[in-house]
Write a protein that holds these residues in place. Structure first.
Motif, PDB file in Angstrom:
ATOM      1  N   ASP A  69      10.655 -63.612 -31.958  1.00 12.72           N
ATOM      2  CA  ASP A  69       9.603 -64.631 -31.979  1.00 12.72           C
ATOM      3  C   ASP A  69       9.465 -65.266 -33.363  1.00 12.72           C
ATOM      4  O   ASP A  69       9.107 -66.446 -33.487  1.00 12.72           O
ATOM      5  CB  ASP A  69       8.269 -64.028 -31.549  1.00 12.72           C
ATOM      6  CG  ASP A  69       8.216 -63.697 -30.062  1.00 12.72           C
ATOM      7  OD1 ASP A  69       9.073 -64.208 -29.313  1.00 12.72           O
ATOM      8  OD2 ASP A  69       7.334 -62.910 -29.660  1.00 12.72           O
ATOM      9  N   SER A  70       9.757 -64.490 -34.393  1.00 14.36           N
ATOM     10  CA  SER A  70       9.671 -65.015 -35.756  1.00 14.36           C
ATOM     11  C   SER A  70      10.674 -66.138 -35.987  1.00 14.36           C
ATOM     12  O   SER A  70      10.361 -67.154 -36.627  1.00 14.36           O
ATOM     13  CB  SER A  70       9.910 -63.894 -36.774  1.00 14.36           C
ATOM     14  OG  SER A  70       8.863 -62.952 -36.755  1.00 14.36           O
ATOM     15  N   LEU A  71      11.885 -65.960 -35.478  1.00 15.48           N
ATOM     16  CA  LEU A  71      12.905 -67.002 -35.628  1.00 15.48           C
ATOM     17  C   LEU A  71      12.463 -68.292 -34.938  1.00 15.48           C
ATOM     18  O   LEU A  71      12.631 -69.391 -35.484  1.00 15.48           O
ATOM     19  CB  LEU A  71      14.237 -66.524 -35.044  1.00 15.48           C
ATOM     20  CG  LEU A  71      14.938 -65.410 -35.819  1.00 15.48           C
ATOM     21  CD1 LEU A  71      16.123 -64.880 -35.032  1.00 15.48           C
ATOM     22  CD2 LEU A  71      15.389 -65.899 -37.194  1.00 15.48           C
ATOM     23  N   GLN A  72      11.874 -68.156 -33.756  1.00 16.68           N
ATOM     24  CA  GLN A  72      11.414 -69.346 -33.048  1.00 16.68           C
ATOM     25  C   GLN A  72      10.213 -69.967 -33.749  1.00 16.68           C
ATOM     26  O   GLN A  72      10.088 -71.197 -33.804  1.00 16.68           O
ATOM     27  CB  GLN A  72      11.057 -68.993 -31.602  1.00 16.68           C
ATOM     28  CG  GLN A  72      10.850 -70.208 -30.711  1.00 16.68           C
ATOM     29  CD  GLN A  72      12.087 -71.098 -30.652  1.00 16.68           C
ATOM     30  OE1 GLN A  72      13.194 -70.627 -30.425  1.00 16.68           O
ATOM     31  NE2 GLN A  72      11.895 -72.392 -30.880  1.00 16.68           N
ATOM     32  N   TRP A  73       9.339 -69.133 -34.308  1.00 12.57           N
ATOM     33  CA  TRP A  73       8.181 -69.647 -35.049  1.00 12.57           C
ATOM     34  C   TRP A  73       8.636 -70.448 -36.254  1.00 12.57           C
ATOM     35  O   TRP A  73       8.080 -71.500 -36.569  1.00 12.57           O
ATOM     36  CB  TRP A  73       7.284 -68.491 -35.486  1.00 12.57           C
ATOM     37  CG  TRP A  73       5.947 -68.923 -36.008  1.00 12.57           C
ATOM     38  CD1 TRP A  73       4.796 -69.077 -35.302  1.00 12.57           C
ATOM     39  CD2 TRP A  73       5.634 -69.279 -37.375  1.00 12.57           C
ATOM     40  NE1 TRP A  73       3.776 -69.502 -36.127  1.00 12.57           N
ATOM     41  CE2 TRP A  73       4.259 -69.629 -37.398  1.00 12.57           C
ATOM     42  CE3 TRP A  73       6.369 -69.322 -38.558  1.00 12.57           C
ATOM     43  CZ2 TRP A  73       3.619 -70.032 -38.580  1.00 12.57           C
ATOM     44  CZ3 TRP A  73       5.738 -69.731 -39.718  1.00 12.57           C
ATOM     45  CH2 TRP A  73       4.377 -70.070 -39.722  1.00 12.57           C
ATOM     46  N   LEU A  74       9.667 -69.957 -36.925  1.00 11.27           N
ATOM     47  CA  LEU A  74      10.228 -70.687 -38.066  1.00 11.27           C
ATOM     48  C   LEU A  74      10.714 -72.061 -37.629  1.00 11.27           C
ATOM     49  O   LEU A  74      10.418 -73.072 -38.280  1.00 11.27           O
ATOM     50  CB  LEU A  74      11.371 -69.874 -38.679  1.00 11.27           C
ATOM     51  CG  LEU A  74      12.062 -70.414 -39.941  1.00 11.27           C
ATOM     52  CD1 LEU A  74      12.675 -69.259 -40.732  1.00 11.27           C
ATOM     53  CD2 LEU A  74      13.144 -71.430 -39.608  1.00 11.27           C
ATOM     54  N   SER A  79      18.373 -72.869 -43.960  1.00 10.56           N
ATOM     55  CA  SER A  79      17.708 -71.864 -43.132  1.00 10.56           C
ATOM     56  C   SER A  79      18.730 -70.850 -42.631  1.00 10.56           C
ATOM     57  O   SER A  79      19.932 -71.129 -42.596  1.00 10.56           O
ATOM     58  CB  SER A  79      17.006 -72.532 -41.941  1.00 10.56           C
ATOM     59  OG  SER A  79      16.408 -71.574 -41.092  1.00 10.56           O
ATOM     60  N   VAL A  80      18.240 -69.666 -42.259  1.00 15.32           N
ATOM     61  CA  VAL A  80      19.135 -68.632 -41.724  1.00 15.32           C
ATOM     62  C   VAL A  80      18.672 -68.200 -40.328  1.00 15.32           C
ATOM     63  O   VAL A  80      18.761 -67.040 -39.954  1.00 15.32           O
ATOM     64  CB  VAL A  80      19.219 -67.404 -42.662  1.00 15.32           C
ATOM     65  CG1 VAL A  80      20.023 -67.739 -43.900  1.00 15.32           C
ATOM     66  CG2 VAL A  80      17.831 -66.889 -43.045  1.00 15.32           C
ATOM     67  N   ASP A  81      18.202 -69.163 -39.539  1.00 17.70           N
ATOM     68  CA  ASP A  81      17.671 -68.852 -38.207  1.00 17.70           C
ATOM     69  C   ASP A  81      18.736 -68.841 -37.117  1.00 17.70           C
ATOM     70  O   ASP A  81      18.467 -68.415 -35.999  1.00 17.70           O
ATOM     71  CB  ASP A  81      16.590 -69.863 -37.829  1.00 17.70           C
ATOM     72  CG  ASP A  81      17.162 -71.262 -37.667  1.00 17.70           C
ATOM     73  OD1 ASP A  81      17.628 -71.827 -38.685  1.00 17.70           O
ATOM     74  OD2 ASP A  81      17.168 -71.785 -36.538  1.00 17.70           O
ATOM     75  N   MET A 107       7.992 -74.236 -39.357  1.00 23.71           N
ATOM     76  CA  MET A 107       8.411 -74.472 -40.734  1.00 23.71           C
ATOM     77  C   MET A 107       9.374 -75.645 -40.860  1.00 23.71           C
ATOM     78  O   MET A 107       9.270 -76.448 -41.796  1.00 23.71           O
ATOM     79  CB  MET A 107       9.037 -73.202 -41.315  1.00 23.71           C
ATOM     80  CG  MET A 107       8.044 -72.054 -41.455  1.00 23.71           C
ATOM     81  SD  MET A 107       8.776 -70.570 -42.209  1.00 23.71           S
ATOM     82  CE  MET A 107       9.020 -71.131 -43.898  1.00 23.71           C
ATOM     83  N   MET A 108      10.297 -75.750 -39.924  1.00 23.66           N
ATOM     84  CA  MET A 108      11.305 -76.811 -40.036  1.00 23.66           C
ATOM     85  C   MET A 108      10.711 -78.225 -39.997  1.00 23.66           C
ATOM     86  O   MET A 108      11.207 -79.118 -40.692  1.00 23.66           O
ATOM     87  CB  MET A 108      12.371 -76.637 -38.958  1.00 23.66           C
ATOM     88  CG  MET A 108      13.334 -75.509 -39.251  1.00 23.66           C
ATOM     89  SD  MET A 108      14.675 -75.434 -38.038  1.00 23.66           S
ATOM     90  CE  MET A 108      15.710 -74.154 -38.786  1.00 23.66           C
TER      91      MET A 108
END
Length: 250
Positions: free
Chosen positions: A223-228, A177-179, A232-233
């Motif tokens: 917010d997208s990074l936190q949603w991932l 991942s690249v978060d 997703m994780m």
């Protein structure tokens, strides 16, 4: 004054044109840095299909070939067999590699083709319209699943790297991942290892990278990074999913 940071030679001077918060640019930079560090820019041929990944040839300094949607690995196979001394990699979205190009991905791995594939998993079709992909999460809304993905009628999300890891010809499979800075470094390490696997002629290598798509998710970049992380994780297993004995010795 000492220079502490500069643009990698693996990228051209063309600015990235991705949506704000999209992590395609981060992944591309990592690949470009590795090509420079391994001193293989001039010896590398990349293959990109349709979609957001299709802009790759504008950004990378190495040679590039365009492919039809889902066919990057088929094209990459032909290039590698014709020019076995060249380093060949494909850069593909999740819908491209795990839906339109499923048959190519599975048989490239089964044949142990000596190419490297980078799969960008943002759980949705990006530039092509925000449709549901094989990686779209349960209950996730897309343009083709406006009420959310229902497993009863639409199936479950596919953890595609785990599918490839079960195929004997795949020598190295990783999901990253690249978060965050820490995970970005892990991603770079995995991609570097994938290229070294190809250089050693050990078989097919795949690195899947969890990525964001703020535009189609309807979220801000932050917010997208936190949603991932939150969504997703837990679904997509991270880490080195397959490392053969030969790869472990690299």
């Amino acid at each position: 004054m000492k220079k502490v940071f500069s643009r990698t030679k693996g990228l051209t001077e063309v600015p990235f044109t991705f949506c704000p918060g999209c992590t395609h640019g981060t992944i591309m930079r990592l690949i470009a840095e590795i090509l420079e560090e391994l001193d293989i820019i001039d010896n590398t041929i990349g293959v990109s299909p349709v979609g957001c990944a299709g802009f790759s040839q504008d950004f990378f300094s190495c040679d590039f070939v365009g492919a039809a949607h889902g066919r990057a690995q088929a094209v990459g196979t032909g290039i590698k067999r014709a020019l076995p001394h060249r380093t060949v990699f494909t850069y593909q979205g999740d819908g491209d590699i795990a839906a339109i190009g499923t048959q190519h991905a599975i048989h490239v791995a089964a044949r142990g083709e000596k190419i490297t594939s980078i799969m960008v998993n943002n759980a949705i079709y990006g530039m092509t319209g925000g449709q549901m992909a094989p990686t779209t999460l349960t209950d996730m809304k897309t343009s083709t699943s406006p009420f959310g993905r229902d497993p009863v009628t639409m199936g479950f999300p596919m953890d595609f790297p785990k599918v490839i890891a079960g195929i004997p010809g795949a020598a190295y499979v990783a999901s990253v991942s690249v978060d965050s800075p820490k995970n970005i470094q892990k991603t770079k390490n995995a991609i570097r290892k994938a290229f070294k696997v190809q250089q050693a002629g050990l078989g097919f290598s795949l690195v899947s990278v969890l990525s964001t798509c703020p535009t189609n998710w309807g979220l801000t970049p932050v917010d997208s990074l936190q949603w991932l992380r939150d969504n997703m994780m837990p679904v997509y297993e991270l880490g080195e999913l397959k490392v053969t004995e030969e790869v472990a010795l690299l």
